[in-house]
Design an enzyme around this catalytic site. Structure first.
Site, PDB file in Angstrom:
ATOM      1  N   VAL A 142      12.281  -5.034   1.874  1.00 14.23           N
ATOM      2  CA  VAL A 142      11.893  -4.819   3.265  1.00 14.23           C
ATOM      3  C   VAL A 142      12.020  -3.312   3.485  1.00 14.23           C
ATOM      4  O   VAL A 142      13.102  -2.788   3.734  1.00 14.23           O
ATOM      5  CB  VAL A 142      12.801  -5.621   4.232  1.00 14.23           C
ATOM      6  CG1 VAL A 142      12.390  -5.414   5.679  1.00 14.23           C
ATOM      7  CG2 VAL A 142      12.735  -7.092   3.873  1.00 14.23           C
ATOM      8  N   GLY A 168       4.806  -5.823   5.923  1.00 15.07           N
ATOM      9  CA  GLY A 168       4.673  -6.727   7.076  1.00 15.07           C
ATOM     10  C   GLY A 168       3.211  -6.869   7.487  1.00 15.07           C
ATOM     11  O   GLY A 168       2.743  -7.961   7.824  1.00 15.07           O
ATOM     12  N   ASP A 193      -1.844  -0.321  10.691  1.00 19.07           N
ATOM     13  CA  ASP A 193      -2.103  -0.389   9.253  1.00 19.07           C
ATOM     14  C   ASP A 193      -2.262  -1.825   8.748  1.00 19.07           C
ATOM     15  O   ASP A 193      -1.972  -2.129   7.598  1.00 19.07           O
ATOM     16  CB  ASP A 193      -1.089   0.430   8.440  1.00 19.07           C
ATOM     17  CG  ASP A 193       0.321  -0.115   8.553  1.00 19.07           C
ATOM     18  OD1 ASP A 193       0.514  -1.091   9.296  1.00 19.07           O
ATOM     19  OD2 ASP A 193       1.222   0.433   7.900  1.00 19.07           O
ATOM     20  N   GLY A 245      10.154   0.516   4.733  1.00 18.12           N
ATOM     21  CA  GLY A 245       9.116   1.215   5.485  1.00 18.12           C
ATOM     22  C   GLY A 245       8.201   2.007   4.575  1.00 18.12           C
ATOM     23  O   GLY A 245       8.633   2.538   3.557  1.00 18.12           O
ATOM     24  N   GLY A 246       6.930   2.047   4.942  1.00 16.58           N
ATOM     25  CA  GLY A 246       5.963   2.886   4.230  1.00 16.58           C
ATOM     26  C   GLY A 246       5.054   2.121   3.293  1.00 16.58           C
ATOM     27  O   GLY A 246       4.046   2.637   2.838  1.00 16.58           O
ATOM     28  N   ALA A 273       0.599  -6.460   5.519  1.00 18.25           N
ATOM     29  CA  ALA A 273      -0.092  -7.236   4.480  1.00 18.25           C
ATOM     30  C   ALA A 273       0.236  -8.718   4.619  1.00 18.25           C
ATOM     31  O   ALA A 273      -0.634  -9.572   4.428  1.00 18.25           O
ATOM     32  CB  ALA A 273       0.318  -6.733   3.099  1.00 18.25           C
ATOM     33  N   LYS A 302       0.837  -1.213   0.000  1.00 17.35           N
ATOM     34  CA  LYS A 302       0.000   0.000   0.000  1.00 17.35           C
ATOM     35  C   LYS A 302       0.862   1.248   0.000  1.00 17.35           C
ATOM     36  O   LYS A 302       2.042   1.222   0.377  1.00 17.35           O
ATOM     37  CB  LYS A 302      -0.933   0.013   1.219  1.00 17.35           C
ATOM     38  CG  LYS A 302      -0.232   0.118   2.594  1.00 17.35           C
ATOM     39  CD  LYS A 302       0.055   1.531   3.068  1.00 17.35           C
ATOM     40  CE  LYS A 302       0.756   1.547   4.424  1.00 17.35           C
ATOM     41  NZ  LYS A 302       1.494   2.776   4.716  1.00 17.35           N
TER      42      LYS A 302
HETATM   43  O1  C5P Z   1       0.261   0.236  15.361  1.00 19.48           O
HETATM   44  P1  C5P Z   1       1.694   0.167  14.943  1.00 19.48           P
HETATM   45  O2  C5P Z   1       2.420  -0.987  15.554  1.00 19.48           O
HETATM   46  O3  C5P Z   1       1.864   0.228  13.481  1.00 19.48           O
HETATM   47  O4  C5P Z   1       2.369   1.493  15.517  1.00 19.48           O
HETATM   48  C1  C5P Z   1       3.750   1.607  15.722  1.00 19.48           C
HETATM   49  C2  C5P Z   1       4.024   2.783  16.621  1.00 19.48           C
HETATM   50  O5  C5P Z   1       3.731   4.007  15.913  1.00 19.48           O
HETATM   51  C3  C5P Z   1       3.140   2.872  17.861  1.00 19.48           C
HETATM   52  O6  C5P Z   1       3.702   2.172  18.931  1.00 19.48           O
HETATM   53  C4  C5P Z   1       3.088   4.355  18.146  1.00 19.48           C
HETATM   54  O7  C5P Z   1       4.253   4.776  18.820  1.00 19.48           O
HETATM   55  C5  C5P Z   1       3.128   4.962  16.770  1.00 19.48           C
HETATM   56  N1  C5P Z   1       1.783   5.295  16.262  1.00 19.48           N
HETATM   57  C6  C5P Z   1       1.145   6.443  16.721  1.00 19.48           C
HETATM   58  N2  C5P Z   1      -0.085   6.766  16.228  1.00 19.48           N
HETATM   59  C7  C5P Z   1      -0.678   5.985  15.265  1.00 19.48           C
HETATM   60  C8  C5P Z   1      -0.030   4.837  14.777  1.00 19.48           C
HETATM   61  C9  C5P Z   1       1.209   4.519  15.291  1.00 19.48           C
HETATM   62  O8  C5P Z   1       1.656   7.162  17.573  1.00 19.48           O
HETATM   63  N3  C5P Z   1      -1.860   6.368  14.787  1.00 19.48           N
END
Ligand code: C5P
Length: 320
Positions: free
Chosen positions: A99, A106, A140, A101-102, A108, A10
């Site tokens: 691999v 992982g 995500d 970021g963005g 998906a 994505k």
């Molecule tokens: O949910 P995910 O593991 O992808 O998020 C990784 C880190 O990114 C979270 O621990 C948080 O620190 C930050 N995050 C955030 N606000 C979001 C999504 C992620 O602060 N909406």
């Protein structure tokens, strides 16, 4: 028999960061778009006395233990089937994507593994259960249970299918820079976010939410009164990714990459917190030119297309 599932990637077409919440996450509004570029996740599950997950990958950088989102997803899913059912599940992740970021690779992979597990076990979780398990694995992840053009609210995990944008060529630059998402959010709080009251910050989210729903519903028309192409409407109304403000400051090189992608592009932006940067092009020729420009500058890239929701689901499971 094993089940092979395409695990698509994505980009974020726009992303507005709101204030931090009591749980530490940030409220946000984003528009996700799935891409054709994918990994392949192969799942084989057999009933067993105890739940067990075995991971392998062709890419040594992919963790094969509980740090992997696939492991987390299957652990959560299989716990829900206890005590009636337990299984040994083997998953191979064949990386086609870098691999990087963005691109949500992982996340998906985790959804592809869940879908493979369901096929293997001939059991389906309800839509609500699937979304709940996915949200617990990462912000995500749930978008990959929808596919196509997807609105993300909350911390990004609250997902709504949107009318699909017309498929378009996409060039993704893959700079060898690792951007930490938590640190990018922190940097936002310390700089941009600090200048806004919580209310003003929430208002910005509402504005983007409205622009996205209006633009995608075909509510905008051209000067001649014809319905405007939804993507062009979004670009004209100024969709952007807030992360660019902090990430480009920290890594000016990524801003340069965006400028390389811009000529001939309908839209170019950082995806998520990066470091992937993408450009969208109406013609294959324009996309190839962007690819060449990146190659001349020495940055790796991949050329792909955006993927509609229908194609996403029709091409996900490989039938043998
Ligand atoms: O949910 P995910 O593991 O992808 O998020 C990784 C880190 O990114 C979270 O621990 C948080 O620190 C930050 N995050 C955030 N606000 C979001 C999504 C992620 O602060 N909406």
């Amino acid at each position: 028999m094993a089940t092979s599932v395409r695990s698509f990637s994505k980009i974020n077409l726009g992303l507005a960061i709101g204030p931090p919440r009591p749980d530490g996450f940030h409220e946000l509004v984003t528009l996700y778009q799935t891409l054709e570029a994918h990994d392949v996740v192969t799942v084989e599950a057999n009933p067993s006395e105890q739940n067990r997950v075995l991971l392998t990958s062709n890419d040594a950088r992919v963790p094969t233990d509980s740090r992997n989102t696939v492991w987390k997803m299957l652990d959560q899913a299989m716990k829900r089937l206890l005590p009636e059912f337990s299984a040994e599940v083997s998953v191979h992740i064949e990386k086609g994507l870098p691999v990087q970021g963005g691109l949500g690779a992982g996340s998906a992979n985790a959804v592809a593994a869940l879908i493979g597990l369901e096929r293997e076990l001939r059991r389906q979780f309800s839509g609500a259960e699937r979304l709940e398990i996915a949200a617990a694995v990462g912000s995500d992840v749930p978008l990959f249970l929808i596919g196509g053009t997807v609105l993300g609210l909350g911390r990004g995990e609250e997902v709504y299918p949107m009318p699909d944008l017309e498929p378009i060529h996409c060039v993704v630059a893959l700079p060898s820079i690792g951007v930490s998402t938590p640190l990018a959010f922190q940097e936002w709080d310390l700089t941009e976010g600090k200048q806004l009251t919580a209310e003003a910050n929430f208002d910005r989210l509402k504005v983007l939410g409205r622009v996205l729903s209006a633009g995608l519903s075909g509510a905008f028309s051209t000067e001649e009164g014809r319905p405007e192409d939804p993507l062009l409407a979004l670009v004209r109304t100024g969709i952007e990714n807030d992360f660019e403000k902090v990430v480009f400051r920290q890594y000016p090189f990524l801003g340069e990459i965006k400028r390389i992608l811009e000529p001939g592009a309908v839209y170019a932006a950082l995806s998520g917190s990066g470091s992937a940067v993408f450009g969208l092009y109406q013609t294959e020729e324009a996309a190839r030119k962007a690819e060449e420009a990146l190659a001349g500058q020495g940055t790796a890239c991949l050329r792909t297309k955006t993927l509609s929701r229908r194609e996403y689901w029709q091409t996900m499971v490989e039938t043998r």
